[in-house]
Each structure stands twice: as structure tokens, then as C-alpha cells.
Design an enzyme around this catalytic site. Structure first.
Site, PDB file in Angstrom:
ATOM      1  N   HIS A  75       0.945  -1.221  -0.137  1.00 36.04           N
ATOM      2  CA  HIS A  75       0.014  -0.131   0.031  1.00 36.04           C
ATOM      3  C   HIS A  75       0.897   1.237   0.020  1.00 36.04           C
ATOM      4  O   HIS A  75       1.908   1.330   0.722  1.00 36.04           O
ATOM      5  CB  HIS A  75      -1.024  -0.146   1.354  1.00 36.04           C
ATOM      6  CG  HIS A  75      -2.065  -0.712   1.096  1.00 36.04           C
ATOM      7  ND1 HIS A  75      -3.061  -0.785   2.003  1.00 36.04           N
ATOM      8  CD2 HIS A  75      -2.486  -1.803   0.443  1.00 36.04           C
ATOM      9  CE1 HIS A  75      -4.034  -1.889   1.637  1.00 36.04           C
ATOM     10  NE2 HIS A  75      -3.686  -2.621   0.484  1.00 36.04           N
ATOM     11  N   TYR A 204      -8.817   4.991   8.351  1.00 37.38           N
ATOM     12  CA  TYR A 204      -9.069   5.134   9.824  1.00 37.38           C
ATOM     13  C   TYR A 204     -10.000   6.063   9.914  1.00 37.38           C
ATOM     14  O   TYR A 204      -9.720   7.338   9.413  1.00 37.38           O
ATOM     15  CB  TYR A 204      -7.585   5.743  10.272  1.00 37.38           C
ATOM     16  CG  TYR A 204      -6.268   4.669  10.515  1.00 37.38           C
ATOM     17  CD1 TYR A 204      -5.556   4.420   9.238  1.00 37.38           C
ATOM     18  CD2 TYR A 204      -5.849   4.088  11.501  1.00 37.38           C
ATOM     19  CE1 TYR A 204      -4.848   3.236   9.339  1.00 37.38           C
ATOM     20  CE2 TYR A 204      -5.135   3.333  11.555  1.00 37.38           C
ATOM     21  CZ  TYR A 204      -4.332   2.895  10.469  1.00 37.38           C
ATOM     22  OH  TYR A 204      -3.387   1.807  10.706  1.00 37.38           O
ATOM     23  N   PRO A 296      -2.839  -0.657  19.285  1.00 35.14           N
ATOM     24  CA  PRO A 296      -2.711  -0.999  17.903  1.00 35.14           C
ATOM     25  C   PRO A 296      -2.895   0.177  16.739  1.00 35.14           C
ATOM     26  O   PRO A 296      -2.769  -0.059  15.456  1.00 35.14           O
ATOM     27  CB  PRO A 296      -3.741  -2.114  17.818  1.00 35.14           C
ATOM     28  CG  PRO A 296      -4.559  -1.921  18.800  1.00 35.14           C
ATOM     29  CD  PRO A 296      -4.064  -1.187  20.063  1.00 35.14           C
ATOM     30  N   LYS A 300       2.280  -0.729  15.355  1.00 38.51           N
ATOM     31  CA  LYS A 300       3.480  -0.849  15.470  1.00 38.51           C
ATOM     32  C   LYS A 300       3.765  -2.219  16.420  1.00 38.51           C
ATOM     33  O   LYS A 300       5.146  -2.391  16.290  1.00 38.51           O
ATOM     34  CB  LYS A 300       4.005   0.665  16.523  1.00 38.51           C
ATOM     35  CG  LYS A 300       3.888   1.710  15.542  1.00 38.51           C
ATOM     36  CD  LYS A 300       4.946   1.909  14.445  1.00 38.51           C
ATOM     37  CE  LYS A 300       4.625   2.861  13.403  1.00 38.51           C
ATOM     38  NZ  LYS A 300       4.825   2.476  11.981  1.00 38.51           N
ATOM     39  N   TYR A 387       4.324   6.442  10.047  1.00 43.12           N
ATOM     40  CA  TYR A 387       3.761   5.329   9.898  1.00 43.12           C
ATOM     41  C   TYR A 387       4.106   4.043   9.236  1.00 43.12           C
ATOM     42  O   TYR A 387       4.184   3.216   9.362  1.00 43.12           O
ATOM     43  CB  TYR A 387       2.409   5.914   9.222  1.00 43.12           C
ATOM     44  CG  TYR A 387       1.313   4.787   9.012  1.00 43.12           C
ATOM     45  CD1 TYR A 387       0.492   4.447   9.996  1.00 43.12           C
ATOM     46  CD2 TYR A 387       1.002   3.875   7.853  1.00 43.12           C
ATOM     47  CE1 TYR A 387      -0.459   3.406  10.163  1.00 43.12           C
ATOM     48  CE2 TYR A 387       0.120   2.999   7.819  1.00 43.12           C
ATOM     49  CZ  TYR A 387      -0.755   2.553   9.018  1.00 43.12           C
ATOM     50  OH  TYR A 387      -1.863   1.760   8.786  1.00 43.12           O
TER      51      TYR A 387
HETATM   52  P1  RFL Z   1       3.128 -12.909  21.131  1.00 51.79           P
HETATM   53  O1  RFL Z   1       2.786 -12.628  19.588  1.00 51.79           O
HETATM   54  O2  RFL Z   1       1.990 -12.543  22.167  1.00 51.79           O
HETATM   55  O3  RFL Z   1       3.964 -14.151  21.420  1.00 51.79           O
HETATM   56  C1  RFL Z   1       4.326 -14.602  22.773  1.00 51.79           C
HETATM   57  C2  RFL Z   1       4.082 -16.065  22.675  1.00 51.79           C
HETATM   58  O4  RFL Z   1       4.397 -16.490  23.892  1.00 51.79           O
HETATM   59  C3  RFL Z   1       3.557 -17.449  24.573  1.00 51.79           C
HETATM   60  N1  RFL Z   1       3.842 -17.776  25.889  1.00 51.79           N
HETATM   61  C4  RFL Z   1       4.565 -18.777  26.384  1.00 51.79           C
HETATM   62  N2  RFL Z   1       5.254 -19.890  26.018  1.00 51.79           N
HETATM   63  C5  RFL Z   1       5.733 -20.751  26.771  1.00 51.79           C
HETATM   64  N3  RFL Z   1       5.524 -20.549  28.085  1.00 51.79           N
HETATM   65  C6  RFL Z   1       5.013 -19.668  28.742  1.00 51.79           C
HETATM   66  N4  RFL Z   1       4.794 -19.104  30.137  1.00 51.79           N
HETATM   67  C7  RFL Z   1       4.133 -18.512  27.915  1.00 51.79           C
HETATM   68  N5  RFL Z   1       3.412 -17.299  28.031  1.00 51.79           N
HETATM   69  C8  RFL Z   1       3.299 -16.857  26.881  1.00 51.79           C
HETATM   70  C9  RFL Z   1       2.577 -17.333  24.078  1.00 51.79           C
HETATM   71  O5  RFL Z   1       1.315 -18.101  23.715  1.00 51.79           O
HETATM   72  C10 RFL Z   1       2.560 -16.387  22.656  1.00 51.79           C
HETATM   73  O6  RFL Z   1       2.458 -17.326  21.495  1.00 51.79           O
HETATM   74  O7  RFL Z   1       4.471 -11.921  21.313  1.00 51.79           O
HETATM   75  P2  RFL Z   1       5.439 -11.160  20.354  1.00 51.79           P
HETATM   76  O8  RFL Z   1       6.164 -12.172  19.806  1.00 51.79           O
HETATM   77  O9  RFL Z   1       6.391 -10.044  21.229  1.00 51.79           O
HETATM   78  O10 RFL Z   1       4.939 -10.211  19.209  1.00 51.79           O
HETATM   79  C11 RFL Z   1       4.022  -9.000  19.476  1.00 51.79           C
HETATM   80  C12 RFL Z   1       2.879  -9.102  18.530  1.00 51.79           C
HETATM   81  O11 RFL Z   1       2.154 -10.283  18.749  1.00 51.79           O
HETATM   82  C13 RFL Z   1       1.986  -7.911  18.759  1.00 51.79           C
HETATM   83  O12 RFL Z   1       2.728  -6.787  19.113  1.00 51.79           O
HETATM   84  C14 RFL Z   1       1.007  -7.479  17.598  1.00 51.79           C
HETATM   85  O13 RFL Z   1      -0.111  -8.324  17.474  1.00 51.79           O
HETATM   86  C15 RFL Z   1       0.539  -6.034  17.756  1.00 51.79           C
HETATM   87  N6  RFL Z   1      -0.273  -5.642  17.036  1.00 51.79           N
HETATM   88  C16 RFL Z   1       0.003  -5.102  15.840  1.00 51.79           C
HETATM   89  N7  RFL Z   1       1.155  -4.900  15.427  1.00 51.79           N
HETATM   90  C17 RFL Z   1       1.669  -4.200  14.231  1.00 51.79           C
HETATM   91  O14 RFL Z   1       2.855  -4.227  14.141  1.00 51.79           O
HETATM   92  N8  RFL Z   1       0.763  -4.102  13.321  1.00 51.79           N
HETATM   93  C18 RFL Z   1      -0.472  -4.026  13.372  1.00 51.79           C
HETATM   94  O15 RFL Z   1      -1.283  -3.815  12.304  1.00 51.79           O
HETATM   95  C19 RFL Z   1      -1.011  -4.656  14.693  1.00 51.79           C
HETATM   96  N9  RFL Z   1      -2.328  -4.809  14.783  1.00 51.79           N
HETATM   97  C20 RFL Z   1      -1.975  -5.971  17.147  1.00 51.79           C
HETATM   98  C21 RFL Z   1      -2.612  -5.317  16.064  1.00 51.79           C
HETATM   99  C22 RFL Z   1      -2.463  -6.474  18.150  1.00 51.79           C
HETATM  100  C23 RFL Z   1      -3.683  -6.654  18.206  1.00 51.79           C
HETATM  101  N10 RFL Z   1      -4.305  -7.339  19.280  1.00 51.79           N
HETATM  102  C24 RFL Z   1      -5.202  -8.437  19.443  1.00 51.79           C
HETATM  103  C25 RFL Z   1      -3.742  -6.890  20.670  1.00 51.79           C
HETATM  104  C26 RFL Z   1      -4.221  -5.497  16.056  1.00 51.79           C
HETATM  105  C27 RFL Z   1      -4.808  -6.226  17.253  1.00 51.79           C
HETATM  106  C28 RFL Z   1      -6.082  -6.205  17.553  1.00 51.79           C
HETATM  107  C1  PHB Z   2      -4.876  -4.839  11.005  1.00 50.84           C
HETATM  108  O1  PHB Z   2      -5.136  -5.164   9.870  1.00 50.84           O
HETATM  109  O2  PHB Z   2      -5.266  -5.835  11.905  1.00 50.84           O
HETATM  110  C2  PHB Z   2      -4.532  -3.721  11.541  1.00 50.84           C
HETATM  111  C3  PHB Z   2      -4.183  -2.653  10.513  1.00 50.84           C
HETATM  112  C4  PHB Z   2      -3.806  -1.390  11.044  1.00 50.84           C
HETATM  113  C5  PHB Z   2      -3.669  -1.277  12.241  1.00 50.84           C
HETATM  114  C6  PHB Z   2      -4.055  -2.044  13.342  1.00 50.84           C
HETATM  115  C7  PHB Z   2      -4.575  -3.347  12.919  1.00 50.84           C
HETATM  116  O3  PHB Z   2      -3.518   0.277  12.814  1.00 50.84           O
END
Ligand code: RFL
Ligand code: PHB
Length: 401
Positions: A75, A204, A296, A300, A387
Site C-alpha cells: 500500500h 482510519y 494498535p 507498531k 507510519y
Molecule cells: P506474542 O505474539 O504475544 O507471542 C508470545 C508467545 O509466548 C507464548 N507464551 C508462552 N510460551 C511458553 N511458556 C509460557 N509461560 C508462555 N507465556 C506466553 C504465547 O502463547 C505466545 O505465542 O508476542 P511477540 O512475539 O512479542 O509479538 C508481538 C505481537 O504479537 C503484537 O505486538 C502485535 O500483534 C500487535 N498488533 C499489531 N502490531 C503491528 O505491528 N501491526 C499491526 O497492524 C498490529 N495490529 C496488534 C494489532 C495487536 C492486536 N491485538 C490483538 C492486541 C491488532 C490487534 C487487534
Molecule cells: C490490522 O489489519 O489488523 C490492523 C491494521 C492497522 C492497524 C491495526 C490493525 O493500525
């Protein structure tokens, strides 16, 4: 209790833990990854969707970009929608031709798991880490349970990549770290729907009824988020109510039409900001959500997790291969600094777009800021630059492992 030995014990097989294991293996460093969930669960957990410019380039550079380049959606802009009007932020034009790639986090996880298994990596799914000990002593050890049996791993470094709810932070000696936290007064209801996106670029949208985001995963799958109350029960939202609310918030003067389809996943996410300082003590190093959470809205979190790991791998290679501790000593301060910049941007995006019920002063300020962003090229450029490429900001001069 039986025991194994490895150079780096990695807790968590999210993007951070898997990426670290991949980068270390490329430098000939052994690791064992412990993950409490199953492989299937991880590969289908819907989370992030946006990969920054520099992070996508880095994934390419370390042999992980092939499917992302084929299936990811590149994009060049985003839309800011408010007061029923659409305003495009031409990110690439404003930010040195950089782009974002829309590619689901679970796809990156699938690519990483496949790469690790193909290389003979030691990934233990269904293995729950229970305790980390001796992080200040000579034998750092992780105790874990796998298939009902408790075992230990001794290692040189423990990498806590176990997300916000993991156990790694508990292993920090009392008083050794300080946490900074803010819980935002709203949550996101997220859905994934089997319908072609009604837009080419992410929207957004600020509406008096609340923020809405139109994202996507492919030409057939759309992802949406709605701002809701922090304690909102998911059961209160029927499919019809979700689509009606999305249509209300995305409505424009010129008759925007939103296509709907079957909803195949839904969840509520609380909005939190959190930064731990420092994120490394003794032989325990933290990366990703274990050390910091950003709301989120700025997209980031995953980018920051991958950026931490890029630097951590570099620091661990310096320590374990070249016996140079200097990069590991610098790791925490560099990551914390980057996390604050990502926090600042994510807070800016969040407070810009989420109206607060009953706070009309705040709500007027939001509209003034949005007008500025969509009428001043300088203001738009500042947003676009952060961004598309903030987490990949280089903190070590020569950080490519
Ligand atoms: P994770 O992905 O949470 O992975 C951690 C893993 O550790 C496991 N775990 C254990 N394993 C063994 N023993 C234990 N005691 C344990 N305790 C936990 C868990 O099961 C898990 O598999 O962390 P990591 O690797 O640091 O990654 C971070 C990302 O997942 C997170 O920052 C992103 O998802 C945030 N996020 C977004 N980030 C972006 O860069 N771009 C986005 O567009 C974006 N959109 C989002 C998001 C997060 C969202 N939610 C659900 C919080 C949108 C949403 C809605
Ligand atoms: C997503 O596609 O899940 C998404 C995209 C942009 C954001 C957060 C989540 O800022």
C-alpha cells in the site's frame, strides 16, 4: 527431572521468539523455543496486519520474504475519514517512496515456523515455561512442562519473548526494573469477514460514535475494528449490529458503500500502553510484547517486536560468537528508546481518532488536528514518515546479523 542444554532458551513462539531463533540459527547459534500453545493455534491467531517498510526489507534480507512479496498487499497510502469526508495521506509520495505491506501476523508466524522446521530447529509446542532461575548467576535455567512432564533447560542466555502475559518479567530481581503503564478508556471489537474489501487502502475513521478501522488480509478477506467500551461484552454484538455500526461510522457525504459477508472471527482487545525499563538484566533479555505494549492504532506492536529481535540477534551473535558483550550492554537502552518513540506515535494516533464520550473539548481538538493533518503537507509528511517506517529506525550503526 531431565535436563537439556542450549545456548539460548527462547520463551514464546510468537513473531519475536521465532524470528530470534531463525536469526541465531543463521549464525550457527543453538536455541530451543518453548511455546505453551499448539502450532495450529499460533498459525491461526488473528492479530497484526501491517508490516513497515524497513521491517519488510529485513524479512526479505534474511530469507523470509518470499511468500510475503507474493501474497502481501503493498500500500502507498491510507485514508483519514472524519466528518463524513475522505482524505488520502499519500504516504509513499510524502515519505521517500516507502510502502507498507498488509500481510497477517499469522502468515509471518507460518513462514517462520516452516523455515525453522526445515532447518531442523528445536520448537517445542505445548511446552509451558514455569520458572526462570539464576539470571544473575552462572547457570541460567528454565523449568517447563511438556506433555505433563517437567524438565529443565540450562543455557547461556534466556530470551523472554513470551508476550505481555508471559512469565519472563517475573524473573527480574525485585526492584530491578520499572514499568510505565496506561490503560486507555476504550477497547476494540475486531472482526474478520469473508468479503472483498470495500476500499483499496486502509481507512482510519473518526466518528462521533467512535473510531472505526477498515483493513484487509487479501482481496477476499476484510478486517474491521470498532471502538467500544472497555468492558463491552462480545455477546451483545450480533452480526447485524456490527455491520450497521460499521456502516454508520464509515458513511460519507458521497455515499460510501460497505459490502458485508460472513464474519469468521471476532474478539475484543483492551487498549494498553506499557514500557518496561530496562529490558535486559544479567542473562535475561526481553523482546517484543514481553517488554512493551503499544495501542494498535499505530500498527507498531509486531514491527517493534521484530525490530527488537533484529538488534538482539546482533547483540547475541557478538557475545556468543565474537565474545564481544558491548552490543548486549547497549541493547536495552536502544530498545527502550525506540519503544518510547513507537509509544508516542501510537498514543498520537489513538488520541487523534478515538472520541471520548462527554469530553467535547477533546473532541473538538481531534477535529482541529485532523484538519491540520489533511491540509498541511508538513503535518501529513510527519505522520506518513512515522507510519511507514518507525520501528525499523536503526539504533546500532551496523545491526544486520
Ligand atoms: P506474542 O505474539 O504475544 O507471542 C508470545 C508467545 O509466548 C507464548 N507464551 C508462552 N510460551 C511458553 N511458556 C509460557 N509461560 C508462555 N507465556 C506466553 C504465547 O502463547 C505466545 O505465542 O508476542 P511477540 O512475539 O512479542 O509479538 C508481538 C505481537 O504479537 C503484537 O505486538 C502485535 O500483534 C500487535 N498488533 C499489531 N502490531 C503491528 O505491528 N501491526 C499491526 O497492524 C498490529 N495490529 C496488534 C494489532 C495487536 C492486536 N491485538 C490483538 C492486541 C491488532 C490487534 C487487534
Ligand atoms: C490490522 O489489519 O489488523 C490492523 C491494521 C492497522 C492497524 C491495526 C490493525 O493500525
Amino acid at each position: 527431572m531431565s535436563g537439556a542444554r542450549t545456548q539460548v532458551a527462547i520463551l514464546g513462539a510468537g513473531p519475536a521468539g521465532l524470528f530470534l531463533s531463525h536469526l541465531l540459527a543463521r549464525a550457527g547459534i543453538d536455541s530451543i523455543v518453548l511455546e505453551c500453545h499448539s502450532r495450529d493455534y499460533l498459525e491461526h491467531r488473528i492479530r497484526a496486519g501491517v508490516v513497515e517498510h524497513g521491517i519488510a526489507k529485513h524479512l526479505d534480507a534474511v530469507g523470509l520474504g518470499e511468500r510475503m512479496r507474493r501474497e502481501g498487499l503493498v500500500h502507498h497510502g491510507i485514508e483519514l475519514r472524519f466528518d463524513g469526508r475522505r482524505h488520502r495521506i499519500a504516504m509513499s509520495e510524502l515519505a521517500g517512496n516507502k510502502t507498507i505491506t498488509v500481510y497477517g501476523q499469522q502468515e509471518i508466524v507460518k513462514d517462520l515456523v516452516a523455515a525453522r522446521l526445515a532447518a531442523g530447529g528445536d520448537l517445542r509446542f505445548g511446552a509451558e515455561a514455569l520458572e526462570i532461575s539464576d539470571v544473575l548467576g552462572p547457570t541460567p535455567t528454565v523449568r517447563y512442562r511438556h506433555d505433563g512432564i517437567e524438565s529443565t533447560i540450562t543455557c547461556e542466555v534466556v530470551a523472554g519473548c513470551d508476550g505481555f502475559h508471559g512469565i519472563s518479567r517475573q524473573a527480574l530481581p525485585p526492584g530491578a526494573a520499572r514499568a510505565f503503564e496506561r490503560v486507555h478508556p476504550f477497547a476494540w471489537l475486531g472482526i474478520l469477514a469473508e468479503v472483498a474489501p470495500s476500499t483499496d487502502e486502509l481507512i482510519y475513521c473518526r466518528h462521533d460514535r467512535g473510531f472505526a478501522l477498515h483493513s484487509m488480509r487479501s482481496f477476499e478477506l476484510s478486517r474491521f475494528y470498532l471502538q467500544v467500551a472497555p468492558d463491552e461484552p462480545l455477546e451483545r454484538w450480533s452480526d447485524a449490529a456490527i455491520w450497521a455500526e460499521l456502516r454508520r461510522r464509515f458513511a460519507t457525504e458521497d455515499g460510501f458503500e460497505l459490502a458485508d459477508g460472513p464474519i469468521i472471527e471476532r474478539s475484543i482487545t483492551t487498549m494498553r500502553s506499557f514500557i518496561l525499563e530496562p529490558q535486559a538484566i544479567g542473562s535475561l533479555v526481553l523482546a517484543g510484547d514481553a517488554a512493551h505494549i503499544v495501542p494498535p492504532t499505530g500498527a507498531k506492536g509486531m514491527n517493534l517486536a521484530l525490530a527488537d529481535v533484529r538488534d538482539l540477534a546482533h547483540a547475541l551473535i557478538a557475545k556468543l560468537v565474537h565474545h564481544d558483550e558491548s552490543f548486549l550492554k547497549a541493547y536495552s537502552a536502544a530498545c527502550v528508546r525506540r519503544a518510547w518513540h513507537a509509544q508516542e506515535f501510537s498514543t498520537f494516533m489513538t488520541t487523534l481518532l478515538h472520541p471520548l464520550a462527554g469530553d467535547d473539548f477533546n473532541n473538538h481538538l481531534q477535529l482541529a488536528r485532523l484538519e491540520e493533518l489533511t491540509s498541511s503537507r508538513d503535518a501529513a509528511r510527519h505522520l506518513a514518515e512515522r507510519y511507514v517506517d518507525l520501528a525499523s529506525m536503526r539504533l546500532f550503526a551496523d545491526a544486520t546479523p
